[in-house]
Design a protein around this motif. Structure first.
Motif, mmCIF file in Angstrom:
data_model
loop_
_atom_site.group_PDB
_atom_site.id
_atom_site.type_symbol
_atom_site.label_atom_id
_atom_site.label_comp_id
_atom_site.label_asym_id
_atom_site.label_seq_id
_atom_site.Cartn_x
_atom_site.Cartn_y
_atom_site.Cartn_z
ATOM 1 N N GLN A 1 0.864 -1.170 0.210
ATOM 2 C CA GLN A 1 -0.147 -0.008 -0.166
ATOM 3 C C GLN A 1 1.189 1.285 0.006
ATOM 4 O O GLN A 1 2.165 1.554 0.867
ATOM 5 C CB GLN A 1 -1.015 0.303 1.282
ATOM 6 C CG GLN A 1 -2.112 1.340 1.420
ATOM 7 C CD GLN A 1 -3.138 0.860 0.940
ATOM 8 O OE1 GLN A 1 -3.769 -0.627 1.773
ATOM 9 N NE2 GLN A 1 -4.323 1.157 0.790
ATOM 10 N N HIS B 1 -6.596 0.774 -5.022
ATOM 11 C CA HIS B 1 -6.406 0.751 -3.949
ATOM 12 C C HIS B 1 -7.190 -0.899 -3.413
ATOM 13 O O HIS B 1 -8.758 -1.058 -3.393
ATOM 14 C CB HIS B 1 -6.503 1.224 -2.954
ATOM 15 C CG HIS B 1 -5.795 2.746 -3.211
ATOM 16 N ND1 HIS B 1 -4.118 2.594 -2.503
ATOM 17 C CD2 HIS B 1 -5.827 3.741 -2.897
ATOM 18 C CE1 HIS B 1 -3.474 3.446 -3.242
ATOM 19 N NE2 HIS B 1 -4.548 4.264 -2.966
ATOM 20 N N LYS C 1 -7.858 -5.032 -0.984
ATOM 21 C CA LYS C 1 -7.101 -5.166 0.443
ATOM 22 C C LYS C 1 -6.945 -7.143 -0.843
ATOM 23 O O LYS C 1 -7.978 -7.791 -1.129
ATOM 24 C CB LYS C 1 -8.339 -5.593 1.344
ATOM 25 C CG LYS C 1 -7.892 -4.643 2.415
ATOM 26 C CD LYS C 1 -8.733 -4.747 3.583
ATOM 27 C CE LYS C 1 -8.408 -4.399 4.711
ATOM 28 N NZ LYS C 1 -8.959 -3.673 5.900
ATOM 29 N N GLY D 1 -3.556 -5.159 2.570
ATOM 30 C CA GLY D 1 -3.402 -4.129 2.092
ATOM 31 C C GLY D 1 -3.144 -3.970 0.385
ATOM 32 O O GLY D 1 -1.577 -3.917 0.606
#
Length: 109
Positions: free
Chosen positions: A24, A66, A68, A92
């Motif tokens: 991330q 973005h 998970k 993430g």
């Protein structure tokens, strides 16, 4: 043309137009990110390896999304001891689309 970049403690081999998922990164969707930590740049049979980085080389990427990753399930157990522990984790990620690779000639010491 391809390059080996370092981000999030990992190394990735990237080429222009590819989509990759990295650790991330704090950036907005649509924002462009420049990676200056380029370990190697290759073009056909030519390969420029840094020591540790290739001087003047950079990779420009655009943040696509973005998210998970899938859940990793952790299960710990001691038999005959009445001990069981369940845990889960979702890491993430940031999905990037590689734009341009700006290669340079010589390695930096």
């Amino acid at each position: 043309m391809y390059a080996v970049i370092k981000t999030g403690g990992k190394q990735y081999r990237v080429a222009a137009g590819e989509k990759i998922k990295v650790e991330q990164i704090a950036a907005d969707v649509g924002q462009e990110i420049t990676f200056d930590e380029v370990l190697a740049v290759g073009n056909g049979s030519d390969l420029s390896i840094g020591a540790p980085l290739v001087s003047g080389a950079s990779v420009v990427a655009k943040v696509v999304s973005h998210g998970k990753h899938d859940k990793v399930r952790i299960f710990k157990m001691r038999r005959r001891k009445h001990y069981q522990k369940r845990q889960g984790h979702r890491q993430g990620y940031t999905e990037l689309e590689i734009g341009t690779i700006n290669g340079a000639g010589k390695s930096k010491e």
